[in-house]
Design a protein around this motif. Structure first.
Motif, mmCIF file in Angstrom:
data_model
loop_
_atom_site.group_PDB
_atom_site.id
_atom_site.type_symbol
_atom_site.label_atom_id
_atom_site.label_comp_id
_atom_site.label_asym_id
_atom_site.label_seq_id
_atom_site.Cartn_x
_atom_site.Cartn_y
_atom_site.Cartn_z
ATOM 1 N N LEU A 3 0.861 -1.177 0.000
ATOM 2 C CA LEU A 3 0.000 0.000 0.000
ATOM 3 C C LEU A 3 0.899 1.230 0.000
ATOM 4 O O LEU A 3 1.885 1.283 0.733
ATOM 5 C CB LEU A 3 -0.862 0.059 1.260
ATOM 6 N N ILE A 4 0.526 2.200 -0.790
ATOM 7 C CA ILE A 4 1.225 3.476 -0.759
ATOM 8 C C ILE A 4 0.332 4.415 0.050
ATOM 9 O O ILE A 4 -0.715 4.854 -0.420
ATOM 10 C CB ILE A 4 1.467 4.028 -2.176
ATOM 11 N N THR A 5 0.735 4.679 1.293
ATOM 12 C CA THR A 5 -0.087 5.473 2.191
ATOM 13 C C THR A 5 0.445 6.901 2.300
ATOM 14 O O THR A 5 1.627 7.147 2.083
ATOM 15 C CB THR A 5 -0.127 4.848 3.599
ATOM 16 N N ASP A 6 -0.446 7.804 2.664
ATOM 17 C CA ASP A 6 -0.048 9.196 2.852
ATOM 18 C C ASP A 6 0.813 9.371 4.095
ATOM 19 O O ASP A 6 1.753 10.151 4.093
ATOM 20 C CB ASP A 6 -1.281 10.093 2.961
ATOM 21 N N VAL A 7 0.496 8.645 5.152
ATOM 22 C CA VAL A 7 1.181 8.826 6.436
ATOM 23 C C VAL A 7 2.438 7.981 6.553
ATOM 24 O O VAL A 7 3.464 8.444 7.040
ATOM 25 C CB VAL A 7 0.219 8.512 7.606
ATOM 26 N N PHE A 8 2.391 6.738 6.096
ATOM 27 C CA PHE A 8 3.476 5.783 6.339
ATOM 28 C C PHE A 8 4.317 5.458 5.117
ATOM 29 O O PHE A 8 5.237 4.655 5.194
ATOM 30 C CB PHE A 8 2.907 4.483 6.916
ATOM 31 N N SER A 55 -1.646 3.622 18.166
ATOM 32 C CA SER A 55 -1.617 2.857 16.927
ATOM 33 C C SER A 55 -2.435 3.608 15.881
ATOM 34 O O SER A 55 -3.005 4.662 16.164
ATOM 35 C CB SER A 55 -2.153 1.433 17.139
ATOM 36 N N TYR A 56 -2.481 3.046 14.681
ATOM 37 C CA TYR A 56 -3.232 3.641 13.588
ATOM 38 C C TYR A 56 -4.075 2.560 12.940
ATOM 39 O O TYR A 56 -3.651 1.409 12.821
ATOM 40 C CB TYR A 56 -2.283 4.232 12.535
ATOM 41 N N LEU A 57 -5.263 2.939 12.517
ATOM 42 C CA LEU A 57 -6.129 2.048 11.758
ATOM 43 C C LEU A 57 -6.082 2.545 10.324
ATOM 44 O O LEU A 57 -6.607 3.620 10.002
ATOM 45 C CB LEU A 57 -7.555 2.079 12.318
ATOM 46 N N GLN A 58 -5.384 1.800 9.477
ATOM 47 C CA GLN A 58 -5.117 2.204 8.102
ATOM 48 C C GLN A 58 -6.088 1.502 7.156
ATOM 49 O O GLN A 58 -6.211 0.282 7.181
ATOM 50 C CB GLN A 58 -3.676 1.842 7.725
ATOM 51 N N SER A 59 -6.769 2.281 6.320
ATOM 52 C CA SER A 59 -7.658 1.704 5.316
ATOM 53 C C SER A 59 -6.836 1.034 4.228
ATOM 54 O O SER A 59 -5.840 1.590 3.763
ATOM 55 C CB SER A 59 -8.536 2.791 4.696
ATOM 56 N N VAL A 60 -7.247 -0.137 3.815
ATOM 57 C CA VAL A 60 -6.602 -0.833 2.705
ATOM 58 C C VAL A 60 -7.154 -0.302 1.381
ATOM 59 O O VAL A 60 -6.418 -0.157 0.407
ATOM 60 C CB VAL A 60 -6.819 -2.365 2.821
#
Length: 151
Positions: free
Chosen positions: A3-8, A46-51
């Protein structure tokens, strides 16, 4: 999968690590797949990251670390939705909102995120008949008196 995430940035997600939210999260009902990203320095965060939407993640806390008296009864429908056979399967987190600065952060104690760690299902549970708030301060509110300042 990656996943290419904005935060991580780019993260690798294993299928076995994905939590399924059958009805999504209120406001994001169309999203059903999330992963928990644990803060490496602090277990309470923690973080809940949408897939499905890599730009979407929720900042979570362990509410019991901040509010030791936090307590609620999980509705029977939620127990069923979460496929919970015991409380030991469940992990409770709450969503944090930071509006301008961290010292003013609030958390939603009315609608905890409950995760079944074994079955990999999650649900945001809306508590009924509670004195908790949706914007409970994480930290004591500073006043001029506490800071030692004059009005």
């Amino acid at each position: 999968m990656e996943l290419i995430t904005d935060v991580f940035g780019v993260i690798t997600v294993e299928e076995k690590d994905i939590f399924h939210f059958e009805v999504g999260i209120p406001g994001f009902e169309e999203l059903s797949s999330f992963v928990v990203i644990q803060d490496s320095t602090e277990a309470s965060f923690s973080y809940l990251q949408s897939v499905e939407r890599p730009e979407l993640s929720f900042f979570l806390i362990d509410p019991f670390a901040f509010f030791p008296a936090y307590d609620f009864e999980l509705p029977e429908t939620a127990v069923k939705d979460l496929k919970a056979e015991s409380i030991e399967q469940l992990l409770v987190r709450t969503i944090v909102t930071v509006r301008d600065k961290l010292s003013n952060a609030t958390t939603n104690l009315v609608a905890p995120i409950v995760l079944n760690m074994e079955e990999r299902v999650g649900k945001q549970v809306i508590l009924i008949q509670t004195d908790y708030t949706t914007r409970h301060n994480l930290f004591p509110i500073e006043t001029d008196e506490v800071k030692g300042g004059n009005p």
